[in-house]
Design a protein around this motif. Structure first.
Motif, mmCIF file in Angstrom:
data_model
loop_
_atom_site.group_PDB
_atom_site.id
_atom_site.type_symbol
_atom_site.label_atom_id
_atom_site.label_comp_id
_atom_site.label_asym_id
_atom_site.label_seq_id
_atom_site.Cartn_x
_atom_site.Cartn_y
_atom_site.Cartn_z
ATOM 1 N N GLN A 144 0.692 -1.135 -0.074
ATOM 2 C CA GLN A 144 -0.005 0.035 -0.038
ATOM 3 C C GLN A 144 0.747 1.178 -0.183
ATOM 4 O O GLN A 144 0.489 2.044 -0.732
ATOM 5 N N GLN A 145 1.763 1.259 0.791
ATOM 6 C CA GLN A 145 2.711 2.649 1.024
ATOM 7 C C GLN A 145 3.323 3.008 -0.464
ATOM 8 O O GLN A 145 3.399 4.185 -0.847
ATOM 9 N N LEU A 146 4.142 2.045 -1.035
ATOM 10 C CA LEU A 146 4.687 2.472 -2.070
ATOM 11 C C LEU A 146 3.639 2.570 -3.388
ATOM 12 O O LEU A 146 3.940 3.332 -4.309
ATOM 13 N N THR A 147 2.459 1.670 -3.415
ATOM 14 C CA THR A 147 1.413 2.355 -4.432
ATOM 15 C C THR A 147 1.100 3.691 -3.905
ATOM 16 O O THR A 147 0.827 4.283 -5.227
ATOM 17 N N LYS A 148 0.898 4.191 -3.087
ATOM 18 C CA LYS A 148 0.731 5.358 -2.740
ATOM 19 C C LYS A 148 1.392 6.404 -3.197
ATOM 20 O O LYS A 148 1.379 7.402 -3.952
ATOM 21 N N VAL A 149 2.780 5.973 -3.001
ATOM 22 C CA VAL A 149 3.988 6.811 -3.304
ATOM 23 C C VAL A 149 3.930 7.192 -5.013
ATOM 24 O O VAL A 149 3.965 8.134 -5.628
ATOM 25 N N LEU A 150 3.630 5.920 -5.584
ATOM 26 C CA LEU A 150 3.376 5.814 -7.174
ATOM 27 C C LEU A 150 2.280 6.739 -7.807
ATOM 28 O O LEU A 150 2.385 7.442 -8.643
ATOM 29 N N GLU A 151 1.277 6.675 -6.909
ATOM 30 C CA GLU A 151 0.036 7.279 -7.409
ATOM 31 C C GLU A 151 0.489 8.770 -7.177
ATOM 32 O O GLU A 151 -0.264 9.650 -7.974
ATOM 33 N N GLU A 152 1.103 9.313 -6.053
ATOM 34 C CA GLU A 152 1.369 10.808 -6.106
ATOM 35 C C GLU A 152 2.428 11.215 -7.048
ATOM 36 O O GLU A 152 2.235 12.329 -7.504
ATOM 37 N N LEU A 153 3.225 10.488 -7.289
ATOM 38 C CA LEU A 153 4.422 10.889 -8.049
ATOM 39 C C LEU A 153 3.815 10.880 -9.613
ATOM 40 O O LEU A 153 3.889 11.751 -10.311
ATOM 41 N N GLU A 154 2.767 10.224 -9.963
ATOM 42 C CA GLU A 154 2.005 10.135 -11.157
ATOM 43 C C GLU A 154 1.322 11.430 -11.246
ATOM 44 O O GLU A 154 1.264 12.057 -12.495
ATOM 45 N N GLY A 155 0.879 12.099 -10.203
ATOM 46 C CA GLY A 155 0.170 13.512 -10.034
ATOM 47 C C GLY A 155 0.963 14.508 -10.414
ATOM 48 O O GLY A 155 0.287 15.536 -10.374
ATOM 49 N N VAL A 156 2.211 14.376 -10.433
ATOM 50 C CA VAL A 156 3.092 15.624 -10.638
ATOM 51 C C VAL A 156 2.835 15.910 -12.051
ATOM 52 O O VAL A 156 2.857 15.162 -12.967
ATOM 53 N N SER A 157 3.056 17.211 -12.027
ATOM 54 C CA SER A 157 2.774 17.817 -13.692
ATOM 55 C C SER A 157 3.938 17.665 -14.733
ATOM 56 O O SER A 157 5.020 17.560 -14.040
ATOM 57 N N THR A 158 3.629 17.575 -15.646
ATOM 58 C CA THR A 158 4.732 17.155 -16.681
ATOM 59 C C THR A 158 5.380 18.435 -17.132
ATOM 60 O O THR A 158 5.223 19.619 -16.714
ATOM 61 N N GLY A 159 6.620 18.347 -17.851
ATOM 62 C CA GLY A 159 7.367 19.787 -18.237
ATOM 63 C C GLY A 159 8.156 20.257 -17.056
ATOM 64 O O GLY A 159 8.370 19.187 -16.119
ATOM 65 N N LYS A 160 8.654 21.440 -17.065
ATOM 66 C CA LYS A 160 9.423 21.776 -16.159
ATOM 67 C C LYS A 160 8.653 21.942 -14.643
ATOM 68 O O LYS A 160 7.603 22.370 -14.730
ATOM 69 N N LEU A 161 9.346 21.764 -13.561
ATOM 70 C CA LEU A 161 8.664 21.986 -12.312
ATOM 71 C C LEU A 161 8.997 23.284 -11.640
ATOM 72 O O LEU A 161 10.055 23.862 -11.952
ATOM 73 N N PRO A 209 9.449 26.047 -8.454
ATOM 74 C CA PRO A 209 10.465 25.626 -7.269
ATOM 75 C C PRO A 209 9.524 24.936 -6.171
ATOM 76 O O PRO A 209 9.764 24.053 -5.658
ATOM 77 N N GLU A 210 8.081 25.502 -6.229
ATOM 78 C CA GLU A 210 7.053 24.762 -5.057
ATOM 79 C C GLU A 210 6.967 23.298 -5.545
ATOM 80 O O GLU A 210 7.007 22.571 -4.530
ATOM 81 N N GLU A 211 6.554 23.151 -6.781
ATOM 82 C CA GLU A 211 6.506 21.610 -7.020
ATOM 83 C C GLU A 211 7.622 20.692 -6.763
ATOM 84 O O GLU A 211 7.500 19.662 -6.323
ATOM 85 N N LYS A 212 8.618 21.110 -7.137
ATOM 86 C CA LYS A 212 10.217 20.310 -6.810
ATOM 87 C C LYS A 212 10.140 20.335 -5.046
ATOM 88 O O LYS A 212 10.593 19.298 -4.844
ATOM 89 N N THR A 213 9.865 21.176 -4.263
ATOM 90 C CA THR A 213 9.839 21.211 -2.747
ATOM 91 C C THR A 213 8.873 20.156 -2.409
ATOM 92 O O THR A 213 9.177 19.320 -1.850
ATOM 93 N N GLU A 214 7.363 20.171 -3.148
ATOM 94 C CA GLU A 214 6.587 19.288 -2.786
ATOM 95 C C GLU A 214 6.708 17.820 -3.176
ATOM 96 O O GLU A 214 6.563 16.968 -2.374
ATOM 97 N N LEU A 215 7.341 17.723 -4.327
ATOM 98 C CA LEU A 215 7.718 16.443 -4.647
ATOM 99 C C LEU A 215 8.954 15.777 -3.953
ATOM 100 O O LEU A 215 8.778 14.453 -3.450
ATOM 101 N N LYS A 216 9.911 16.338 -3.609
ATOM 102 C CA LYS A 216 10.941 15.691 -2.686
ATOM 103 C C LYS A 216 10.489 15.666 -1.323
ATOM 104 O O LYS A 216 11.072 14.742 -0.721
ATOM 105 N N LEU A 217 9.906 16.603 -0.651
ATOM 106 C CA LEU A 217 9.394 16.331 0.633
ATOM 107 C C LEU A 217 8.277 15.510 0.883
ATOM 108 O O LEU A 217 8.271 14.980 1.690
ATOM 109 N N ASN A 218 7.247 15.610 0.380
ATOM 110 C CA ASN A 218 6.078 15.239 0.387
ATOM 111 C C ASN A 218 5.742 13.641 -0.303
ATOM 112 O O ASN A 218 4.830 13.164 0.067
#
Length: 729
Positions: free
Chosen positions: A415-432, A434-443
């Motif tokens: 479940q935990q890694l499934t959730k991580v992949l689901e959250e990673l999939e929701g990241v926008s494409t293209g250039k990130l 600064p807020e998106e980068k921080t959100e991605l790496k921390l959360n």
């Protein structure tokens, strides 16, 4: 004949305990019979030692002149331990190991001055008759020679009084005729591909090693009882036998107290393993009665494969000392748990990092995600090839039998890694931003350390599961050589990593993205592409079979069906591109594995026919004659009214006749099906015919035989029964 069964039971019941003494602390004796680093430093010259180390660590070829020096040092070490012979120890495509012993002893041309000698040429290469081993059409009649060539990455070892030198085995024309050669090529491919990807995260990484930790399940049967069963001796499993009233339903064997006689066997085996440098760690009772498991500490994959192949041979030899027969067959007994050989696979760098282990920092977890997701992607693309890598006549009995993964290849990640992949999939494409980068790496990436709580290893029905810091390929059968599965896994992941790097580099060079952004973008698309292979539910359910079809996953339940993936364009392409096997070598393995399947089913059919006609039916007729005499006696006593007193006896007579007739009819139909299958010319068609038209008779014949076992007087039954095979200590 019945007396043989009871004599065997008497022998098994009065076996003396074989005493076993600890040789020393395991750490003190480990590797004592291995030409390891300590032995090489003592017996090799500095130049020879350096040459072997460079060959082991860097793949540098050893100069022929130095080979003489290495051979001399290896010989002196062996002689100091009482060794008299040496052999090139290799793994032909028979599923077992092979060896031809030569004495160190030599004489001069005039017969005087005998000496012990091992030349460099004898160490490095020897010649064997390749026509006597499976070759899949590689060998021409006029090119019978094959060559064994020293593999310095796997250290030589001593077993008994023989120095065993691990080697590859190739044909006169250079094609691989063994399991080791393609594995070494696959390991080289994964090293190169993974090292390049690692440089995104750590420029200091110069080498990546694939690791393997196997788990060997097996049954132990008293040798006298095994000898009383022709089917066990000739096929490794029971073709007949009614299930015992008590099997494994009480769940009282798994992890239970190990029987004293078995424990002494295990201790003796562990002593041998320690001397041979096999790092065995775990021993325990398995689920079925008389079933056990042994597992080592993980090692570099090539060495681990060698150690498992060696172990299976050593297990049988040690078993002889304890009057046991080891059964490696995936399903030696109907109605109880079968045996597998889980392959735990991971990747490690020369800097000491497990690439499939989540870390505590977002950047390290980005590296973990890269290798984690690329492995999932590789399996999703090549799931049919992975299924083919574990296909065999014996493993067909186990896969999907509610004790092992189904024939459908799926991945369980928790479940935990499934959730991580689901959250990673929701990241926008293209250039990130600064807020998106921080959100991605921390959360998102920063949450991955939670997986260390390890909720991943909870689905026993998944064939390929992530278990905390490795992937566990659970579908591998207990008789299998690990090299087959390891060659495929390392090849497909290497190919996927090569493709991944191309995509990332393209986004960096042509898309204007930073490295981390490019990696995230590619991984995000991979997550979308691989949803079909991820499954968290019950792999045994009918609903999953239907769902798998909708997802486009294969479900090849038989070996002939599964092996077709061996010769698909996809398989040819990936093996060729990764320089693991060429077209000829791939086709040869396909032919060999189909022929092996045919021969095993053919042998089982012939053995089954022999047993029922020469054991079961004659015994049933003898008992039937006893009943007939009983009925005659009742008729003499009661006259015309005898039937009311002989009602049960007459019913037994009818049942026996029915089952005898059923056996005869089905045996002759099976023989006709075999003849029709043998009349075909195409190996795939023959295998299909044996699978679809011959094999189904096995269960039909068994049904009648097992019914007779319940009817016939126990004192007359000639075949040792399940309750005796599985519960005799």
């Amino acid at each position: 004949m019945a007396s043989f069964r009871f004599e065997a039971l008497k022998i098994a019941g009065t076996r003396p305990m074989v005493n076993v003494s600890e040789l020393d602390r395991k750490s003190a004796i480990f590797g004592s019979n291995v030409f390891n680093d300590k032995s090489m430093r003592q017996f090799l010259t500095p130049d020879a030692y350096k040459a072997v180390k460079n060959a082991m660590d860097l793949g540098v070829k050893i100069d022929r002149k130095l080979a003489d020096s290495v051979a001399m040092g290896m010989k002196e070490w062996a002689l100091s331990k009482g060794v008299t012979h040496y052999t090139h120890w290799f793994q032909p495509l028979t599923g077992t190991t092979a060896e031809k012993h030569d004495a160190f002893f030599e004489t001069s041309p005039d017969g005087a001055d005998p000496i012990e000698r091992l030349a460099g040429t004898q160490l490095v290469q020897q010649e064997s008759d390749a026509s006597s081993f499976p070759n899949g059409g590689i060998r021409n009649t006029f090119e019978a020679r094959g060559y064994t060539a020293w593999d310095p990455t796997s250290p030589a070892f001593i077993y008994g009084t023989t120095l065993c030198i691990p080697t590859v085995f190739v044909s006169y024309t250079g094609e691989a005729l063994d399991n080791k050669t393609p594995l070494l090529r696959a390991l080289s491919a994964i090293d190169a591909a993974a090292t390049e990807v690692c440089k995104y995260f750590d420029k200091n990484v110069k080498k990546v090693v694939a690791t393997l930790g196997w788990e060997q399940e097996y049954f132990l049967i008293d040798s006298a009882l095994a000898a009383s069963r022709p089917d066990i001796l000739q096929t490794g499993r029971t073709l007949l036998g009614h299930t015992a009233a008590k099997g494994q339903q009480l769940e009282d064997h798994y992890f239970g107290s190990i029987p004293s006689r078995v424990l002494n066997y295990m201790r003796d085996l562990e002593n041998e393993c320690m001397l041979l440098g096999i790092p065995v760690k775990t021993r325990h009772n398995e689920v079925a009665p008389n079933q056990f498991e042994l597992a080592p500490i993980f090692e570099e994959a090539n060495l681990a494969v060698d150690h498992n192949s060696l172990l299976m041979d050593v297990m049988q030899k040690v078993a002889e000392r304890h009057y046991f027969k080891v059964l490696f067959h995936e399903k030696p007994f109907k109605g109880v748990n079968g045996s597998g050989k889980h392959n735990n696979w991971s990747l490690s760098t020369d800097t000491g990092v497990n690439l499939l282990s989540p870390s505590k920092t977002p950047m390290s977890n980005l590296q973990f995600l890269t290798f984690f997701i690329n492995t999932i992607k590789a399996v999703s693309i090549y799931e049919e090839l992975l299924r083919a890598s574990i296909a065999s006549a014996s493993n067909d009995h186990r896969l999907g039998a509610n004790e092992a993964p189904p024939a459908i290849v799926s991945i369980f990640i928790g479940q935990q890694l499934t959730k991580v992949l689901e959250e990673l999939e929701g990241v926008s494409t293209g250039k990130l931003s600064p807020e998106e980068k921080t959100e991605l790496k921390l959360n998102v990436v920063g949450k991955i350390p939670d997986v260390l709580l390890d909720n991943t290893d909870r689905n026993r029905t998944s064939s390929f599961a992530f278990t905390g810091n490795k992937f566990e390929f659970r579908a591998v059968g207990s008789t299998a050589n690990c090299a087959n599965a390891m060659t495929v896994i390392n090849t497909i992941v290497a190919k996927q990593l090569v493709d991944f790097k191309k995509e990332v580099d393209d986004l960096i060079e042509n898309g204007g993205l930073k490295k981390d952004e490019a990696i995230f973008n590619v991984l995000r698309e991979y997550i979308k592409d691989t949803k079909n292979i991820l499954f968290e539910g019950d792999g045994y359910s009918k609903e999953w079979e239907e769902e798998a079809v909708r997802r486009g996953l294969s479900n090849h339940k038989s070996t002939p069906a599964a092996l077709k993936a061996r010769i698909s364009e996809k398989a040819f392409s990936v093996f060729q591109e990764m320089n693991v096997m060429d077209h000829t070598e791939v086709e040869a393995r396909y032919e060999i594995e189909l022929e092996e399947y045919i021969k095993k089913i053919q042998i089982e059919g012939r053995v089954l026919g022999d047993i029922v006609r020469n054991h079961v039916v004659p015994t049933a007729i003898r008992y039937q004659n006893v009943i007939v005499e009983n009925v005659k006696g009742l008729k003499e006593i009661f006259g015309a009214d005898y039937e009311q007193y002989a009602e049960e006896q007459l019913l037994i007579l009818k049942k026996i006749s029915k089952h005898i007739n059923g056996i005869h009819a089905k045996v002759y139909e099976m023989m006709d099906a075999r003849k029709q299958a043998n009349s075909l010319t195409n190996v795939q068609e023959i295998a299909d015919a044996y699978c679809d038209n011959v094999k189904p008779y096995f269960d039909q014949i068994r049904y009648h035989s097992d019914k007779l076992e319940l009817i016939v007087d126990n004192e007359m039954w000639t075949l040792t029964k399940y309750r005796e095979l599985l519960f005799s200590r």
